[in-house]
Design a protein around this motif. Structure first.
Motif, mmCIF file in Angstrom:
data_model
loop_
_atom_site.group_PDB
_atom_site.id
_atom_site.type_symbol
_atom_site.label_atom_id
_atom_site.label_comp_id
_atom_site.label_asym_id
_atom_site.label_seq_id
_atom_site.Cartn_x
_atom_site.Cartn_y
_atom_site.Cartn_z
ATOM 1 N N THR A 1 25.503 26.124 22.557
ATOM 2 C CA THR A 1 26.003 27.422 22.112
ATOM 3 C C THR A 1 24.866 28.362 21.729
ATOM 4 O O THR A 1 25.063 29.567 21.619
ATOM 5 C CB THR A 1 26.923 27.262 20.891
ATOM 6 N N GLY A 2 23.678 27.817 21.487
ATOM 7 C CA GLY A 2 22.551 28.635 21.083
ATOM 8 C C GLY A 2 22.539 28.998 19.616
ATOM 9 O O GLY A 2 21.664 29.742 19.159
ATOM 10 N N ARG A 3 23.493 28.481 18.851
ATOM 11 C CA ARG A 3 23.580 28.812 17.429
ATOM 12 C C ARG A 3 22.604 28.005 16.576
ATOM 13 O O ARG A 3 22.377 28.342 15.419
ATOM 14 C CB ARG A 3 25.009 28.565 16.930
ATOM 15 N N LYS B 1 15.380 22.190 18.887
ATOM 16 C CA LYS B 1 13.966 21.836 19.086
ATOM 17 C C LYS B 1 13.684 20.447 18.537
ATOM 18 O O LYS B 1 12.960 19.657 19.161
ATOM 19 C CB LYS B 1 13.073 22.872 18.405
ATOM 20 N N VAL B 2 14.259 20.144 17.381
ATOM 21 C CA VAL B 2 14.055 18.819 16.793
ATOM 22 C C VAL B 2 14.656 17.736 17.681
ATOM 23 O O VAL B 2 14.035 16.696 17.943
ATOM 24 C CB VAL B 2 14.683 18.757 15.379
ATOM 25 N N VAL B 3 15.878 17.975 18.169
ATOM 26 C CA VAL B 3 16.567 16.982 19.006
ATOM 27 C C VAL B 3 15.803 16.735 20.302
ATOM 28 O O VAL B 3 15.640 15.587 20.746
ATOM 29 C CB VAL B 3 18.008 17.437 19.300
ATOM 30 N N HIS B 4 15.304 17.803 20.917
ATOM 31 C CA HIS B 4 14.664 17.671 22.225
ATOM 32 C C HIS B 4 13.196 17.272 22.145
ATOM 33 O O HIS B 4 12.694 16.557 23.017
ATOM 34 C CB HIS B 4 14.795 18.985 23.003
ATOM 35 N N ASP B 5 12.492 17.725 21.101
ATOM 36 C CA ASP B 5 11.041 17.522 21.051
ATOM 37 C C ASP B 5 10.581 16.558 19.963
ATOM 38 O O ASP B 5 9.430 16.123 19.975
ATOM 39 C CB ASP B 5 10.324 18.868 20.821
ATOM 40 N N VAL C 1 27.047 16.732 20.262
ATOM 41 C CA VAL C 1 25.822 17.417 19.863
ATOM 42 C C VAL C 1 25.328 18.315 20.998
ATOM 43 O O VAL C 1 24.899 19.460 20.774
ATOM 44 C CB VAL C 1 24.739 16.396 19.466
ATOM 45 N N THR C 2 25.390 17.809 22.228
ATOM 46 C CA THR C 2 24.943 18.604 23.380
ATOM 47 C C THR C 2 25.749 19.887 23.510
ATOM 48 O O THR C 2 25.187 20.974 23.750
ATOM 49 C CB THR C 2 25.058 17.780 24.671
#
Length: 230
Positions: A188-190, A196-200, A182-183
């Motif tokens: 890739t920025g795609r 945002k969901v994964v990090h926040d 996932v990381t």
């Protein structure tokens, strides 16, 4: 003629009835899912000949109908809450709890209306909660909306539980195992929205997720019920 309309045959020479057959089928399903249920296996558990069961139940589908109706007895509340939101919330939560006790139930929820006595009691309790609040068509759409959310959320939760049992990985274990992939994909920025969901995003358990989603659906139903008639 439904299975509930068809009389049971005499119990002689060996005592047997549909209640015993259904209880044995539910026990098998609780142990190994619906794939563990067949009239032959049920007969073996009851120490009866398979052909004898066909005098009580014609098809596996009839057996499933009886199994679902038996479990729906666990869903009907002892008392009907006076508030319609609380009544629908209780029914949805009790349906989820029954499905967690009998995970095979998730595969049989939805579809055609349940016609057994307990299934009809669940339907009656659901409709009675909204009785008089809107016209019949609006009530039916409200019931369908709450049901669609509940069944979808329950099936997703049960699917995750089955995945844990199949793989031996808990949700946390799976997240750790899939984390590197996932990381790399997020890097890739795609997938900026997903990143945002994964990090926040806040990770909540299944019960909290179900309850929150149910409240949002009930909010939407409430908005429709309070709209003036066209």
């Amino acid at each position: 003629m439904t299975v509930w309309d068809r009389p049971e045959p005499p119990t002689r020479p060996v005592p047997l009835n549909r209640e015993q057959i259904v209880a044995a089928a539910i026990a098998l399903a609780d142990e190994g899912g619906l794939e563990a249920v067949s009239l032959r296996k049920v007969a073996a558990r009851l120490d009866a000949g398979p052909m004898r069961l066909y005098r009580y139940i014609s098809t596996k589908e009839e057996l499933y109908d009886l199994m679902v109706d038996e479990v729906q007895a666990e869903i009907v509340p002892e008392e009907q809450p006076g508030d319609w939101r609380e009544a629908l919330r209780v029914l949805a939560q009790r349906t989820r709890q029954a499905a967690l006790r009998h995970t095979w139930l998730a595969d049989l929820l939805g579809g055609r209306p349940a016609l057994g006595p307990n299934g009809l009691a669940v339907t009656e309790a659901t409709l009675a909660a909204l009785n008089g609040l809107a016209d019949v068509d609006t009530v039916m759409r409200a019931v369908e909306t709450v049901s669609a959310y509940s069944i979808g959320a329950i099936r997703r939760e049960i699917a995750n539980l089955r995945a844990e049992r199949t793989t031996g990985l808990s949700k946390r274990d799976w997240q750790r195992a899939s984390g590197p992939h996932v990381t790399r994909m997020l890097a890739t920025g795609r997938f900026p929205a997903l990143a945002k969901v994964v990090h926040d995003g806040t990770d909540v358990d299944a019960e909290a997720s179900f309850t929150t989603g149910l409240d949002w659906v009930l909010d939407a139903v409430a908005a429709k019920l309070t709209q003036p008639s066209a």
